[in-house]
Design a protein around this motif. Structure first.
Motif, PDB file in Angstrom:
ATOM      1  N   THR A 815       0.825  -1.205   0.000  1.00  0.00           N
ATOM      2  CA  THR A 815       0.000   0.000   0.000  1.00  0.00           C
ATOM      3  C   THR A 815       0.861   1.258   0.000  1.00  0.00           C
ATOM      4  O   THR A 815       0.526   2.258  -0.641  1.00  0.00           O
ATOM      5  N   ASP A 816       2.010   1.201   0.671  1.00  0.00           N
ATOM      6  CA  ASP A 816       2.873   2.368   0.748  1.00  0.00           C
ATOM      7  C   ASP A 816       3.616   2.628  -0.568  1.00  0.00           C
ATOM      8  O   ASP A 816       3.827   3.779  -0.963  1.00  0.00           O
ATOM      9  N   VAL A 817       4.029   1.550  -1.245  1.00  0.00           N
ATOM     10  CA  VAL A 817       4.843   1.733  -2.449  1.00  0.00           C
ATOM     11  C   VAL A 817       3.991   1.819  -3.714  1.00  0.00           C
ATOM     12  O   VAL A 817       4.512   2.153  -4.782  1.00  0.00           O
ATOM     13  N   LEU A 818       2.687   1.557  -3.610  1.00  0.00           N
ATOM     14  CA  LEU A 818       1.847   1.549  -4.811  1.00  0.00           C
ATOM     15  C   LEU A 818       1.843   2.885  -5.555  1.00  0.00           C
ATOM     16  O   LEU A 818       1.958   2.900  -6.782  1.00  0.00           O
ATOM     17  N   PRO A 819       1.692   4.038  -4.857  1.00  0.00           N
ATOM     18  CA  PRO A 819       1.703   5.302  -5.620  1.00  0.00           C
ATOM     19  C   PRO A 819       2.989   5.515  -6.408  1.00  0.00           C
ATOM     20  O   PRO A 819       2.962   5.975  -7.554  1.00  0.00           O
ATOM     21  N   LEU A 820       4.136   5.132  -5.818  1.00  0.00           N
ATOM     22  CA  LEU A 820       5.409   5.317  -6.509  1.00  0.00           C
ATOM     23  C   LEU A 820       5.500   4.401  -7.719  1.00  0.00           C
ATOM     24  O   LEU A 820       5.939   4.802  -8.802  1.00  0.00           O
ATOM     25  N   LEU A 821       5.069   3.157  -7.563  1.00  0.00           N
ATOM     26  CA  LEU A 821       5.098   2.221  -8.683  1.00  0.00           C
ATOM     27  C   LEU A 821       4.132   2.643  -9.788  1.00  0.00           C
ATOM     28  O   LEU A 821       4.438   2.530 -10.986  1.00  0.00           O
ATOM     29  N   ARG A 822       2.972   3.126  -9.379  1.00  0.00           N
ATOM     30  CA  ARG A 822       2.005   3.566 -10.391  1.00  0.00           C
ATOM     31  C   ARG A 822       2.565   4.745 -11.185  1.00  0.00           C
ATOM     32  O   ARG A 822       2.408   4.821 -12.404  1.00  0.00           O
ATOM     33  N   ARG A 823       3.242   5.657 -10.500  1.00  0.00           N
ATOM     34  CA  ARG A 823       3.846   6.782 -11.207  1.00  0.00           C
ATOM     35  C   ARG A 823       4.933   6.305 -12.164  1.00  0.00           C
ATOM     36  O   ARG A 823       5.102   6.835 -13.262  1.00  0.00           O
ATOM     37  N   THR A 824       5.662   5.280 -11.762  1.00  0.00           N
ATOM     38  CA  THR A 824       6.738   4.768 -12.608  1.00  0.00           C
ATOM     39  C   THR A 824       6.200   4.125 -13.876  1.00  0.00           C
ATOM     40  O   THR A 824       6.623   4.434 -14.989  1.00  0.00           O
ATOM     41  N   PHE A 825       5.228   3.226 -13.713  1.00  0.00           N
ATOM     42  CA  PHE A 825       4.762   2.442 -14.862  1.00  0.00           C
ATOM     43  C   PHE A 825       3.701   3.168 -15.684  1.00  0.00           C
ATOM     44  O   PHE A 825       3.478   2.809 -16.833  1.00  0.00           O
ATOM     45  N   SER A 826       3.033   4.172 -15.114  1.00  0.00           N
ATOM     46  CA  SER A 826       2.019   4.892 -15.895  1.00  0.00           C
ATOM     47  C   SER A 826       2.639   5.758 -16.983  1.00  0.00           C
ATOM     48  O   SER A 826       1.956   6.160 -17.918  1.00  0.00           O
ATOM     49  N   ALA A 827       3.944   6.031 -16.865  1.00  0.00           N
ATOM     50  CA  ALA A 827       4.611   6.851 -17.886  1.00  0.00           C
ATOM     51  C   ALA A 827       4.907   6.056 -19.153  1.00  0.00           C
ATOM     52  O   ALA A 827       5.260   6.634 -20.174  1.00  0.00           O
ATOM     53  N   TYR A 828       4.756   4.736 -19.110  1.00  0.00           N
ATOM     54  CA  TYR A 828       5.023   3.923 -20.293  1.00  0.00           C
ATOM     55  C   TYR A 828       3.898   4.080 -21.301  1.00  0.00           C
ATOM     56  O   TYR A 828       2.747   4.330 -20.949  1.00  0.00           O
ATOM     57  N   GLU A 829       4.241   3.864 -22.550  1.00  0.00           N
ATOM     58  CA  GLU A 829       3.226   3.898 -23.596  1.00  0.00           C
ATOM     59  C   GLU A 829       2.286   2.707 -23.438  1.00  0.00           C
ATOM     60  O   GLU A 829       2.672   1.660 -22.901  1.00  0.00           O
ATOM     61  N   PRO A 830       1.039   2.853 -23.910  1.00  0.00           N
ATOM     62  CA  PRO A 830       0.071   1.750 -23.735  1.00  0.00           C
ATOM     63  C   PRO A 830       0.559   0.422 -24.303  1.00  0.00           C
ATOM     64  O   PRO A 830       0.356  -0.635 -23.703  1.00  0.00           O
ATOM     65  N   GLY A 831       1.211   0.459 -25.462  1.00  0.00           N
ATOM     66  CA  GLY A 831       1.702  -0.788 -26.047  1.00  0.00           C
ATOM     67  C   GLY A 831       2.742  -1.464 -25.185  1.00  0.00           C
ATOM     68  O   GLY A 831       2.781  -2.702 -25.071  1.00  0.00           O
ATOM     69  N   VAL A 832       3.615  -0.670 -24.552  1.00  0.00           N
ATOM     70  CA  VAL A 832       4.640  -1.225 -23.675  1.00  0.00           C
ATOM     71  C   VAL A 832       3.987  -1.850 -22.441  1.00  0.00           C
ATOM     72  O   VAL A 832       4.361  -2.958 -22.006  1.00  0.00           O
ATOM     73  N   ARG A 833       3.017  -1.160 -21.876  1.00  0.00           N
ATOM     74  CA  ARG A 833       2.331  -1.710 -20.697  1.00  0.00           C
ATOM     75  C   ARG A 833       1.625  -3.013 -21.040  1.00  0.00           C
ATOM     76  O   ARG A 833       1.638  -3.968 -20.252  1.00  0.00           O
ATOM     77  N   TRP A 834       1.007  -3.059 -22.227  1.00  0.00           N
ATOM     78  CA  TRP A 834       0.307  -4.284 -22.614  1.00  0.00           C
ATOM     79  C   TRP A 834       1.294  -5.432 -22.778  1.00  0.00           C
ATOM     80  O   TRP A 834       1.044  -6.561 -22.340  1.00  0.00           O
ATOM     81  N   THR A 835       2.443  -5.185 -23.408  1.00  0.00           N
ATOM     82  CA  THR A 835       3.430  -6.235 -23.615  1.00  0.00           C
ATOM     83  C   THR A 835       3.975  -6.739 -22.290  1.00  0.00           C
ATOM     84  O   THR A 835       4.144  -7.953 -22.083  1.00  0.00           O
ATOM     85  N   LEU A 836       4.252  -5.828 -21.374  1.00  0.00           N
ATOM     86  CA  LEU A 836       4.721  -6.240 -20.047  1.00  0.00           C
ATOM     87  C   LEU A 836       3.677  -7.104 -19.346  1.00  0.00           C
ATOM     88  O   LEU A 836       4.003  -8.125 -18.712  1.00  0.00           O
ATOM     89  N   GLY A 837       2.419  -6.691 -19.466  1.00  0.00           N
ATOM     90  CA  GLY A 837       1.364  -7.494 -18.855  1.00  0.00           C
ATOM     91  C   GLY A 837       1.275  -8.890 -19.441  1.00  0.00           C
ATOM     92  O   GLY A 837       1.079  -9.887 -18.716  1.00  0.00           O
ATOM     93  N   GLU A 838       1.433  -8.986 -20.765  1.00  0.00           N
ATOM     94  CA  GLU A 838       1.399 -10.300 -21.414  1.00  0.00           C
ATOM     95  C   GLU A 838       2.562 -11.170 -20.957  1.00  0.00           C
ATOM     96  O   GLU A 838       2.407 -12.364 -20.704  1.00  0.00           O
ATOM     97  N   LEU A 839       3.749 -10.576 -20.849  1.00  0.00           N
ATOM     98  CA  LEU A 839       4.911 -11.348 -20.417  1.00  0.00           C
ATOM     99  C   LEU A 839       4.743 -11.848 -18.991  1.00  0.00           C
ATOM    100  O   LEU A 839       5.094 -12.988 -18.676  1.00  0.00           O
TER     101      LEU A 839
END
Length: 905
Positions: A815-839
């Motif tokens: 719960t404490d690190v979620l905002p930081l992680l969300r800020r980190t990964f939300s900067a990725y392009e949608p295609g990159v996020r989708w590929t990471l999710g698939e992997l």
């Protein structure tokens, strides 16, 4: 304002005049009134302008007196010049303080301009009779809030009445001072003051009945208001009116009663009243004064429309200009203009649309009880018929036609400061005409005319004359290309007058201003930014002073943050030597010394920082990293006689690989990809010659001069910087976001192998590391727009480490690190996020077996696919021109034996 009397129903005023339902006193068939002809007007009112012209034609006065500063009397003859095209404005500024200025704008449909033109055409003397600008400017200096001196000393309300913020809100005078048109419109039964004004003034036919009757009605209305509300609570109006009365008496002694006065209707009752000369002079005694100069300057419709500016500002100068200039059928002509504009924007508008829009506007006017369609009716008709109910094309009509982009012109013979004349000369020579319409200007600095345009715009920015604003260039990142957004505003004429204290030419003024700014600069970063601007503006006379102050400030400043902030701008300046022909050697030594001081002070400065300070320091680390790469490239290319592969402009496009050095880096990159010996994937390929121009460990190429001797060791800056980054990686006192960023930068430069980077990540994400520190390390390593998402996509082990760490975080810590992680990964392009999710969804086993020809996603194996890499090498060599440098270009213009077979296989 022109105020107009109003009344509900058919009643009688106290003087016995009949008042009609529209609120205007009924016209009385009388001859020219006895005494001076007082023509009360509304500033920038086309109806008032037509009435003034008709009254002057009928009365034929021997002189015309106009509300305005008397210092401008000598400028009136310029109104007859063919080069004078309204809108224009009289500009007054204090000689000792040019920034203190006042404007008196005049449009084609301004009654004052019509009176000036009538007097000039009929060879009748014209004079301004308002309080002199010497007093108006001094008033503004005494009390900025008491009088709106920034727009010609006119009151800020539409009623030509001054506002007084100190007045009591309970005073009934305040209501009329806020908006007297609203009061009169309410009396006449209207809820919209502008609509009432259009109905009773603008829509009246010119020349109907007695030409003097409208002014008698206005005078009667203003007399009633002044009797009820006095001077509006502002004593300075009384002073102005006292001066006007004195000027009227002087004109009467010379011309008798054949005098016409054109002024705001609010002042007419005060000018008509009996007052002794002694009383008027007593009001003028002891007024403050400043020495002032006056001239004509161009104005724009947009500035006429600003309510915050001139007191009688209007919302629709383009519409009012149309009403004034249209000889007949104004609605039909307006709809034709609208149709033409929309057709230019590729909208389908036919003659039938115009006919239907006119019919609808007339129907709406009849339904609303208006004599003729006004702006509201025509706008509603255009929206419904030509815009199909959409406000998007209607906004274009509002911007281009209702307001308009008209910029006035003044003749060259108009008085101007020497700096303005030099600017005009340069603008004509460079064919760079000031325009009110905002436009973009693309410049190719390899062309002499474009280079001079760039220098002019940069010099004006140094002088605070913000005519152009640099914007990002589209389609090229080379330093040889610039893009500017240009728009000329009338206020820039004041800025030019202000800048005149620095010199009589643009070059001399910019040089003196740069030297003064360097002396008064508050910080080191400001001085380095100024040095860059001096290079862009090509001010060689100012650069020695700036560099001396820069060296002094750099020697005394011990704040690593300041040094790191100053270095990038200084290093960027080194790139301008090739494109602009500027000698930047003096900067190299200062930049190298600054970099050395950053290297020494950065590790201790990164210790024990909170989250905000750590994030700021991370940005400094990124900036220094880029600056060190540019510093090595710029200095190396400047001293490498054998590297004729490209200019500074080319370095902006092709990562700095030039000449033999660029070839060696590319060959090393090819060899690294073939054998994958200690090389990283993904972003690591960038380090082989296309990133910051720094080859990796197995690909280093020594720079040599034409005589075979080694170049000076400026490349050592990169090695020392890499050593600093290694220190940051291993220090526990350094925040995780900085340590993670240091690892990433070393990996990108090929200074860390993939295995070493994975080991560093494993240590940072070990169970003994607090989750918050681990999350910040991840943000530094793969966060933001650094391409970290693609690094995780292409690197199996790094993604697995992040996945394993994240699944092992406890619920409370997650719960404490979620905002930081969300800020980190939300900067990725949608295609990159989708590929990471698939992997991640496939799991470690599936990801591990996803090689070429396997069941997984192609291209996601652990190792390089050498065959696929070999296929693209001929294309890369062709793009970089390596074959041309090795084999020479053939007679047929080819590039030797480039075998592109299999490039797409």
């Amino acid at each position: 304002m022109d105020a107009v009397t109003g009344g509900a129903g058919d009643e009688r005023t106290e003087s016995g005049s009949s008042v009609g339902p529209d609120g205007l006193a009924a016209s009385r068939s009388v001859a020219k009134p006895s005494g001076p002809l007082l023509l009360g007007v509304r500033h920038h009112g086309p109806g008032s302008a037509r009435a003034v012209r008709a009254a002057l034609d009928a009365a034929r006065p021997l002189t015309v007196l106009i509300e305005g500063p008397p210092e401008a009397d000598a400028l009136i003859p310029l109104a007859a010049d063919e080069a004078m095209r309204p809108p224009v404005a009289l500009l007054a500024h204090a000689v000792d303080e040019p920034g203190r200025s006042a404007f008196w704008p005049l449009a084609e449909f301004s009654p004052e301009w019509v009176a000036i033109r009538w007097a000039v055409e009929h060879q009748v003397p014209a004079r301004f009779i308002d309080l002199p600008a010497t007093h108006t400017l001094a008033w503004g200096k005494e009390d900025e809030t008491a009088l709106d001196a920034g727009e010609g000393g006119e009151p800020t309300t539409d009623a030509d009445e001054p506002a007084d913020s100190q007045a009591e809100e309970t005073d009934p005078r305040v209501a009329v001072r806020v908006d007297p048109l609203a009061l009169l419109a309410d009396v006449a039964g209207y809820d919209d003051p502008e609509r009432w004004w259009e109905d009773v003034v603008e829509h009246r036919g010119a020349g109907d009945g007695d030409v003097f009757a409208p002014f008698l009605g206005l005078e009667e209305a203003m007399g009633a208001l002044r009797e009820a509300y006095g001077s509006g609570g502002h004593d300075r109006d009384l002073v102005r009116e006292a001066y006007m009365r004195l000027q009227m008496r002087a004109a009467q002694r010379e011309f008798g009663d054949d005098v016409a006065v054109v002024c705001g209707a609010w002042h007419v009752p005060a000018l008509r009243q009996k007052s002794t000369v002694g009383a008027d002079k007593a009001l003028l005694k002891g007024l403050p004064k400043v020495k002032a100069d006056m001239t004509w300057v161009p104005w724009t419709n947009r500035r006429l429309a600003r309510v915050s500016g001139y007191g009688a500002g209007i919302d629709s100068p383009g519409w009012y200009g149309h009403l004034f200039s249209a000889p007949d059928r104004p609605v039909e002509r307006w709809m034709t203009k609208v149709a033409g504009l929309l057709r230019e924007e590729d909208r389908i508008v036919s003659s039938a649309h115009v006919i239907e829009a006119v019919r609808l506007a007339e129907t709406l006017a009849a339904m609303r009880g208006r004599p003729l369609p006004g702006l509201s009716e025509t706008t509603d008709a255009v929206r419904a018929v030509m815009c199909e109910g959409s406000d998007v094309p209607l906004a274009l009509v509002q911007d281009r036609l209702v307001v308009g982009d008209v910029l006035g012109e003044v003749p060259r013979s108009a008085p101007a400061v020497p700096l303005q004349r030099d600017l005009d000369r340069i603008q004509r020579r460079l064919r760079l005409k000031p325009e009110a319409l905002e436009r973009e200007l693309e410049l190719d600095l390899r062309k002499e005319n474009d280079a001079e345009r760039s220098r002019l715009l940069h010099r004006l920015r140094l002088l605070r004359v913000e005519w152009g604003e640099p914007v990002a260039s589209r389609g090229s990142t080379g330093t040889f290309r610039e893009t500017w957004r240009l728009r000329w505003e009338p206020e820039l004429s004041v800025r030019v007058a202000e800048a005149g204290v620095w010199g009589t030419t643009v070059f001399a003024a910019a040089t003196a201003k740069a030297e003064a700014d360097a002396v008064s600069a508050p910080g080191l970063a400001d001085v380095t930014a100024l040095a860059e601007r001096c290079l862009l503006a090509e001010l060689p006379d100012a650069l020695p002073t700036v560099m001396r102050i820069l060296a002094d400030r750099a020697a005394l400043d011990t704040d690593v943050g300041h040094l790191a902030q100053a270095l990038p701008a200084l290093v960027r300046s080194l790139r301008y030597g090739d494109v602009r022909g500027t000698d930047t050697r003096a900067l190299a030594g200062v930049a190298a010394g600054l970099a050395e001081r950053v290297f020494v002070g950065l590790p201790p400065a990164c210790a024990a920082l909170d989250a905000d300070a750590a994030e700021e320091m991370r940005r400094h680390v990124d900036a220094v990293h880029g600056a060190v790469g540019l510093l090595g490239d710029a200095v190396g290319s400047g001293r490498d006689a054998g590297g004729g592969g490209g200019s500074g402009a080319d370095q902006g496009d092709v990562g700095g690989a030039s000449g033999k050095g660029g070839e060696g880096a590319a060959v090393g990159a090819e060899r690294a990809e073939r054998h994958a010996a200690g090389a990283g994937s993904g972003s690591q390929g960038q380090a082989a010659g296309t990133g910051h121009g720094a080859p990796g460990e197995g690909t280093s190429v020594e720079r040599r001069g034409s005589d075979g001797s080694a170049s000076p060791p400026h490349g050592d800056l990169r090695k020392r910087w890499h050593a600093v980054l290694r220190v940051l990686v291993v220090r526990d006192t350094v925040p995780g976001v900085i340590r993670g960023r240091a690892v990433r930068l070393l990996l990108d430069d090929g200074e860390l192998g993939q295995g070493e980077a994975a080991r560093a990540m494993g240590l940072a994400l070990s169970p003994g590391t607090p989750p918050g520190d681990a999350a910040s390390w991840i943000e530094g390593f793969v966060g933001g727009g650094s391409g970290g998402g693609m690094l995780l996509v292409h690197d199996e082990r790094l993604l697995g480490l992040v996945d394993a760490w994240l699944t092992g975080v406890s619920a409370e810590a997650f719960t404490d690190v979620l905002p930081l992680l969300r800020r980190t990964f939300s900067a990725y392009e949608p295609g990159v996020r989708w590929t990471l999710g698939e992997l991640v969804r496939r799991g470690p086993g599936e990801r591990g077996g996803s090689g070429v020809g396997g069941a997984g996603i192609p291209g996601f194996a652990d190792e390089f696919d050498v065959g696929r890499a070999d296929a693209v090498l001929p294309v890369v060599r062709l793009l970089l021109g390596l074959d041309r440098m090795e084999m020479g270009e053939g007679a047929d213009g080819g590039f030797g034996g480039n075998d592109l077979v299999g490039a797409t296989g």
